[in-house]
Design a protein around this motif. Sequence first.
Motif, PDB file in Angstrom:
ATOM      1  N   PHE A  35      -3.840   0.906  -2.411  1.00 41.90           N
ATOM      2  CA  PHE A  35      -2.590   0.230  -2.760  1.00 41.90           C
ATOM      3  C   PHE A  35      -2.011  -0.586  -1.597  1.00 41.90           C
ATOM      4  O   PHE A  35      -1.650  -1.754  -1.782  1.00 41.90           O
ATOM      5  CB  PHE A  35      -1.574   1.252  -3.278  1.00 41.90           C
ATOM      6  CG  PHE A  35      -0.214   0.680  -3.553  1.00 41.90           C
ATOM      7  CD1 PHE A  35      -0.043  -0.362  -4.455  1.00 41.90           C
ATOM      8  CD2 PHE A  35       0.907   1.188  -2.913  1.00 41.90           C
ATOM      9  CE1 PHE A  35       1.214  -0.894  -4.710  1.00 41.90           C
ATOM     10  CE2 PHE A  35       2.163   0.667  -3.158  1.00 41.90           C
ATOM     11  CZ  PHE A  35       2.321  -0.379  -4.058  1.00 41.90           C
ATOM     12  N   PRO A  36      -1.910  -0.032  -0.374  1.00 40.40           N
ATOM     13  CA  PRO A  36      -1.401  -0.861   0.731  1.00 40.40           C
ATOM     14  C   PRO A  36      -2.278  -2.084   1.002  1.00 40.40           C
ATOM     15  O   PRO A  36      -1.764  -3.159   1.336  1.00 40.40           O
ATOM     16  CB  PRO A  36      -1.407   0.103   1.927  1.00 40.40           C
ATOM     17  CG  PRO A  36      -1.364   1.462   1.323  1.00 40.40           C
ATOM     18  CD  PRO A  36      -2.144   1.361   0.049  1.00 40.40           C
ATOM     19  N   ALA A  37      -3.601  -1.916   0.847  1.00 38.67           N
ATOM     20  CA  ALA A  37      -4.507  -3.041   1.094  1.00 38.67           C
ATOM     21  C   ALA A  37      -4.318  -4.138   0.049  1.00 38.67           C
ATOM     22  O   ALA A  37      -4.297  -5.335   0.377  1.00 38.67           O
ATOM     23  CB  ALA A  37      -5.951  -2.553   1.099  1.00 38.67           C
ATOM     24  N   THR A  57      -1.600  -4.668  -1.666  1.00 46.76           N
ATOM     25  CA  THR A  57      -0.278  -5.257  -1.421  1.00 46.76           C
ATOM     26  C   THR A  57      -0.360  -6.337  -0.350  1.00 46.76           C
ATOM     27  O   THR A  57       0.188  -7.437  -0.504  1.00 46.76           O
ATOM     28  CB  THR A  57       0.725  -4.168  -0.990  1.00 46.76           C
ATOM     29  OG1 THR A  57       0.811  -3.166  -2.005  1.00 46.76           O
ATOM     30  CG2 THR A  57       2.106  -4.766  -0.762  1.00 46.76           C
ATOM     31  N   GLU A  58      -1.050  -6.033   0.750  1.00 47.88           N
ATOM     32  CA  GLU A  58      -1.206  -7.042   1.802  1.00 47.88           C
ATOM     33  C   GLU A  58      -2.067  -8.206   1.322  1.00 47.88           C
ATOM     34  O   GLU A  58      -1.831  -9.359   1.696  1.00 47.88           O
ATOM     35  CB  GLU A  58      -1.827  -6.426   3.055  1.00 47.88           C
ATOM     36  CG  GLU A  58      -1.924  -7.420   4.207  1.00 47.88           C
ATOM     37  CD  GLU A  58      -2.406  -6.816   5.509  1.00 47.88           C
ATOM     38  OE1 GLU A  58      -2.761  -7.594   6.412  1.00 47.88           O
ATOM     39  OE2 GLU A  58      -2.424  -5.576   5.620  1.00 47.88           O
ATOM     40  N   ASP A  66       5.343  -8.483  -3.725  1.00 50.42           N
ATOM     41  CA  ASP A  66       3.940  -8.108  -3.514  1.00 50.42           C
ATOM     42  C   ASP A  66       3.709  -6.658  -3.936  1.00 50.42           C
ATOM     43  O   ASP A  66       2.681  -6.328  -4.534  1.00 50.42           O
ATOM     44  CB  ASP A  66       3.562  -8.282  -2.039  1.00 50.42           C
ATOM     45  CG  ASP A  66       3.789  -9.700  -1.549  1.00 50.42           C
ATOM     46  OD1 ASP A  66       3.720 -10.631  -2.379  1.00 50.42           O
ATOM     47  OD2 ASP A  66       4.043  -9.874  -0.340  1.00 50.42           O
ATOM     48  N   PHE A  67       4.667  -5.799  -3.608  1.00 47.23           N
ATOM     49  CA  PHE A  67       4.599  -4.381  -3.974  1.00 47.23           C
ATOM     50  C   PHE A  67       4.491  -4.220  -5.489  1.00 47.23           C
ATOM     51  O   PHE A  67       3.629  -3.491  -5.994  1.00 47.23           O
ATOM     52  CB  PHE A  67       5.846  -3.669  -3.443  1.00 47.23           C
ATOM     53  CG  PHE A  67       5.947  -2.208  -3.795  1.00 47.23           C
ATOM     54  CD1 PHE A  67       5.567  -1.232  -2.887  1.00 47.23           C
ATOM     55  CD2 PHE A  67       6.440  -1.805  -5.037  1.00 47.23           C
ATOM     56  CE1 PHE A  67       5.672   0.119  -3.211  1.00 47.23           C
ATOM     57  CE2 PHE A  67       6.544  -0.465  -5.372  1.00 47.23           C
ATOM     58  CZ  PHE A  67       6.155   0.503  -4.447  1.00 47.23           C
ATOM     59  N   ASN A 110       1.141  -2.894  -7.570  1.00 44.12           N
ATOM     60  CA  ASN A 110       1.240  -1.667  -8.361  1.00 44.12           C
ATOM     61  C   ASN A 110       0.806  -1.906  -9.807  1.00 44.12           C
ATOM     62  O   ASN A 110       0.119  -1.073 -10.413  1.00 44.12           O
ATOM     63  CB  ASN A 110       2.670  -1.132  -8.323  1.00 44.12           C
ATOM     64  CG  ASN A 110       2.799   0.234  -8.972  1.00 44.12           C
ATOM     65  OD1 ASN A 110       2.004   1.135  -8.710  1.00 44.12           O
ATOM     66  ND2 ASN A 110       3.792   0.389  -9.833  1.00 44.12           N
TER      67      ASN A 110
END
Length: 312
Positions: free
Chosen positions: A224-226, A228-229, A276-277, A281
Amino acid sequence: MKNRAIEYPHPVLNEYTNDFDNCAFNLSVGSHSDTGNSIDIELSYSLTGSGIQSLISQGLAKVFIRVVCFRTSFRKVFEMSNEDITVISLPKKNVTDSIDISAAIVAAQNINNYCLPEFNQDYFGGYPGFKLRKGDIIANEPGLTIKLNTILEKNMAGVVFINSNSAITEPKVYFASVEETDPSLTDYITISLPDSEYKNYAKLSTKKHLKNVLARFLQGALVFPAITEAIARLRREEELEEDPDCHYRGTIWAESIYNALNKMGIDELATCNQSDFEIANKLLGDVVGDSINTLMQKMIDWSTIQQEDEAL
């Protein structure tokens, strides 16, 4: 298919054992082509370990790839090139949904005195050697799953590869650009973990009694963080007035995201009001909610079994 923690009667190099010191064996996916009646995939491997490398050079060991499509029961083994990229060709009619690819180094003939300098001396110091039969496993790796559309990913988690890197002390993430020339880094988003963290990740993602309940939590923690970036980088690329130094659009990970965005009704990130979040998601099917709910359910299960917390 991911490896299971199999007990071997001889030292084997993989993520489950400590049979080897300062050694590693990894499989990497390069570029793809999806034309005609077949899917062509470039594969390469990296091997750290002079003893096993010597066995391969002498023809005493060989590296093989096993490709499986569980939906169609397609199974095929390919021998890998020792010094160059290996291209495998899969008939489209024989594969669908996803394919599992794993690599292994096996004995090419009987070896009567299998003893290498990189064996863990705490375990095998002074041991005279092992007898290997032709076909015995010398090294294997966790493998990977590619979800097909036919070659583009349907599941956004599939555009992120997670591997180990003994040279780092903290997690790193790399976003491939179209200018990338390293075959191990092309087309995908790569997350590299220090060895200790990767071993724990491998256990959590391959142990049957854990992976069924923790898969979404692991996606929430790493993928998920990847993603998002990745959304942020694609948005910035659209907003730049000048030509950027590196281009993401054209890679498999970027085109997969844009394909999914179009299905969500988003034509351009630059004009999209969602964060972006929020977009990441949604692309991952509400991984945030699933991660929280899955973890909570697991805590309730543990509490019920161990009676540690009556409040749960």
